[in-house]
Enzyme design. Structure first.
Site, PDB file in Angstrom:
ATOM      1  N   ASN A  35       0.884  -1.166   0.000  1.00 37.47           N
ATOM      2  CA  ASN A  35       0.000   0.000   0.000  1.00 37.47           C
ATOM      3  C   ASN A  35       0.921   1.216   0.000  1.00 37.47           C
ATOM      4  O   ASN A  35       1.488   1.572   1.035  1.00 37.47           O
ATOM      5  CB  ASN A  35      -0.902  -0.003   1.234  1.00 37.47           C
ATOM      6  CG  ASN A  35      -1.757   1.258   1.283  1.00 37.47           C
ATOM      7  OD1 ASN A  35      -1.764   2.057   0.337  1.00 37.47           O
ATOM      8  ND2 ASN A  35      -2.482   1.445   2.366  1.00 37.47           N
ATOM      9  N   VAL A  36       1.074   1.833  -1.158  1.00 37.13           N
ATOM     10  CA  VAL A  36       2.062   2.913  -1.280  1.00 37.13           C
ATOM     11  C   VAL A  36       1.729   4.109  -0.390  1.00 37.13           C
ATOM     12  O   VAL A  36       2.614   4.885  -0.021  1.00 37.13           O
ATOM     13  CB  VAL A  36       2.245   3.382  -2.748  1.00 37.13           C
ATOM     14  CG1 VAL A  36       2.815   2.276  -3.606  1.00 37.13           C
ATOM     15  CG2 VAL A  36       0.946   3.936  -3.333  1.00 37.13           C
TER      16      VAL A  36
ATOM     17  N   ASN B 130       3.654   4.130 -10.340  1.00 39.12           N
ATOM     18  CA  ASN B 130       2.494   4.085 -11.234  1.00 39.12           C
ATOM     19  C   ASN B 130       1.165   3.982 -10.475  1.00 39.12           C
ATOM     20  O   ASN B 130       0.129   4.383 -11.009  1.00 39.12           O
ATOM     21  CB  ASN B 130       2.653   2.890 -12.185  1.00 39.12           C
ATOM     22  CG  ASN B 130       1.353   2.499 -12.840  1.00 39.12           C
ATOM     23  OD1 ASN B 130       0.919   3.113 -13.806  1.00 39.12           O
ATOM     24  ND2 ASN B 130       0.689   1.468 -12.297  1.00 39.12           N
TER      25      ASN B 130
ATOM     26  N   SER C 287      -0.365  12.776 -15.260  1.00 33.79           N
ATOM     27  CA  SER C 287      -1.563  12.713 -16.104  1.00 33.79           C
ATOM     28  C   SER C 287      -1.743  14.041 -16.831  1.00 33.79           C
ATOM     29  O   SER C 287      -1.311  15.091 -16.325  1.00 33.79           O
ATOM     30  CB  SER C 287      -2.800  12.460 -15.237  1.00 33.79           C
ATOM     31  OG  SER C 287      -3.982  12.672 -15.989  1.00 33.79           O
TER      32      SER C 287
ATOM     33  N   TYR D 130      -7.686  14.646  -7.941  1.00 31.86           N
ATOM     34  CA  TYR D 130      -6.805  13.882  -8.830  1.00 31.86           C
ATOM     35  C   TYR D 130      -5.815  14.807  -9.550  1.00 31.86           C
ATOM     36  O   TYR D 130      -4.608  14.553  -9.590  1.00 31.86           O
ATOM     37  CB  TYR D 130      -7.673  13.130  -9.838  1.00 31.86           C
ATOM     38  CG  TYR D 130      -6.912  12.242 -10.794  1.00 31.86           C
ATOM     39  CD1 TYR D 130      -6.403  11.014 -10.385  1.00 31.86           C
ATOM     40  CD2 TYR D 130      -6.722  12.620 -12.128  1.00 31.86           C
ATOM     41  CE1 TYR D 130      -5.719  10.191 -11.274  1.00 31.86           C
ATOM     42  CE2 TYR D 130      -6.048  11.806 -13.019  1.00 31.86           C
ATOM     43  CZ  TYR D 130      -5.553  10.591 -12.588  1.00 31.86           C
ATOM     44  OH  TYR D 130      -4.875   9.774 -13.464  1.00 31.86           O
ATOM     45  N   ALA D 131      -6.340  15.904 -10.119  1.00 27.02           N
ATOM     46  CA  ALA D 131      -5.465  16.836 -10.857  1.00 27.02           C
ATOM     47  C   ALA D 131      -4.426  17.455  -9.927  1.00 27.02           C
ATOM     48  O   ALA D 131      -3.272  17.652 -10.316  1.00 27.02           O
ATOM     49  CB  ALA D 131      -6.297  17.916 -11.534  1.00 27.02           C
TER      50      ALA D 131
ATOM     51  N   SER E 186      -3.146  16.030  -7.266  1.00 25.32           N
ATOM     52  CA  SER E 186      -2.132  15.004  -6.976  1.00 25.32           C
ATOM     53  C   SER E 186      -1.185  14.844  -8.164  1.00 25.32           C
ATOM     54  O   SER E 186       0.025  14.692  -7.998  1.00 25.32           O
ATOM     55  CB  SER E 186      -2.789  13.659  -6.629  1.00 25.32           C
ATOM     56  OG  SER E 186      -3.363  13.052  -7.789  1.00 25.32           O
ATOM     57  N   LYS E 187      -1.723  14.899  -9.371  1.00 27.28           N
ATOM     58  CA  LYS E 187      -0.891  14.690 -10.559  1.00 27.28           C
ATOM     59  C   LYS E 187      -0.044  15.922 -10.879  1.00 27.28           C
ATOM     60  O   LYS E 187       1.065  15.804 -11.395  1.00 27.28           O
ATOM     61  CB  LYS E 187      -1.779  14.318 -11.754  1.00 27.28           C
ATOM     62  CG  LYS E 187      -2.494  12.958 -11.577  1.00 27.28           C
ATOM     63  CD  LYS E 187      -1.509  11.830 -11.440  1.00 27.28           C
ATOM     64  CE  LYS E 187      -2.156  10.456 -11.414  1.00 27.28           C
ATOM     65  NZ  LYS E 187      -1.178   9.363 -11.312  1.00 27.28           N
TER      66      LYS E 187
END
Ligand code: NAI
Length: 249
Positions: A64-65, A91, A143, A156-157, A159-160
């Site tokens: 679990n990263v 990844n 991403s 999400y954005a 984090s990326k």
């Protein structure tokens, strides 16, 4: 084709999708690989299939990263199994999409913890050893959403996009030790992650892609294989978009 003979690679989120293709491509090019995933059964099965197909040592195990202890144990497992780590590919990633007014604390935190802190946890765990051996290749999977943004994906954005700053900073920090750190920013790739998206959204993504098709996991894996190979030894701190031209910088 980039030759990765005698290299040891560690890949997170390797059970399926893009991660699986990365494990497969690195093994096909001669690397031995430790593939980690939250889904232990699936990553073990994937590793066994790829080992049988390529003749390389490919081992699957749970990680679990988002949990720094688990990430540390994962990297330790790689050293126990292979004695060295040359390549790390961060990844593992998740989405918990929602408009901001409906986005709860848990979904914000989880996405940041897995996607951004997960890469930090694994890089920190491997950095000292790479510095000592004066060799390392790190690739973070970002991403297009981290570059261009995407409505409904603020978590999400973020984090990326965070991974992009992380990649550039770490590249500056580790460059003098012959460690390169780059990111790949995929566009729309057909995997379980994108299968669940509404049809209209998929059609819109296709319209925005000059090459006129969705990406395949192998498209991303080949770019990763290039960045971790000697062909890319003078490339660091870069964000390579692999998106059919969706976002041109
Ligand atoms: P996927 O959902 O098919 O695979 C992700 C894998 O990561 C799964 O096997 C999952 O079990 C594993 N995972 C999830 N949380 C984990 C954790 N805490 N620790 C360890 N493993 C964990 O997703 P896909 O599409 O293969 O995505 C891979 C990466 O590519 C992700 O970082 C994603 O954000 C990124 N990406 C994907 C795009 C796409 O269109 N599919 C586009 C842009 C980026």
């Amino acid at each position: 084709m980039a030759d990765l003979s005698n290299k040891i690679a560690v890949v997170t989120g390797g059970a399926r999708g893009i991660g699986r293709a990365i494990v497969e491509t690195l093994a096909q090019r001669g690397a031995d690989v430790l593939a980690g995933d939250l889904n232990e059964d699936q990553v073990k099965a994937t590793a066994a299939e790829i080992a049988a197909a390529t003749g390389r040592r490919v081992v699957g195990c749970r990680v679990n990263v988002a949990d720094s202890t688990s990430a540390k144990e994962f990297i330790e497992r790689a050293f126990a199994e292979f004695g060295r780590v040359d390549i790390l590919v961060n990844n593992a990633g998740i989405t918990r999409d929602n408009l901001i007014v409906r986005l709860n604390d848990e979904d914000w935190d989880l996405v940041l913890d897995v996607n951004l802190k997960g890469a930090f946890n694994c890089c920190r765990a491997v950095a000292r050893a790479m510095m000592k051996q004066r060799y390392g290749r790190i690739v973070n999977i970002s991403s297009v959403a981290g570059i261009a943004g995407n409505a409904g994906q603020t978590n999400y954005a973020s984090s990326k996009a965070g991974l992009i700053g992380f990649t550039k900073s770490l590249a500056k920090e580790l460059g003098s030790r012959n460690i390169t750190v780059n990111a790949v920013a995929p566009g729309f790739v057909t995997t379980v992650l994108t299968d669940v998206l509404p049809q209209e959204l998929k059609e819109m993504a296709l319209k925005m892609t000059p090459l006129g098709r969705f990406g395949k996991p192998e498209d991303i894996a080949r770019a990763v294989a290039f960045l971790v190979s000697d062909d890319a030894e003078f490339i660091t701190g870069q964000i390579l978009s692999v998106d059919g031209g969706m976002v041109m910088q």
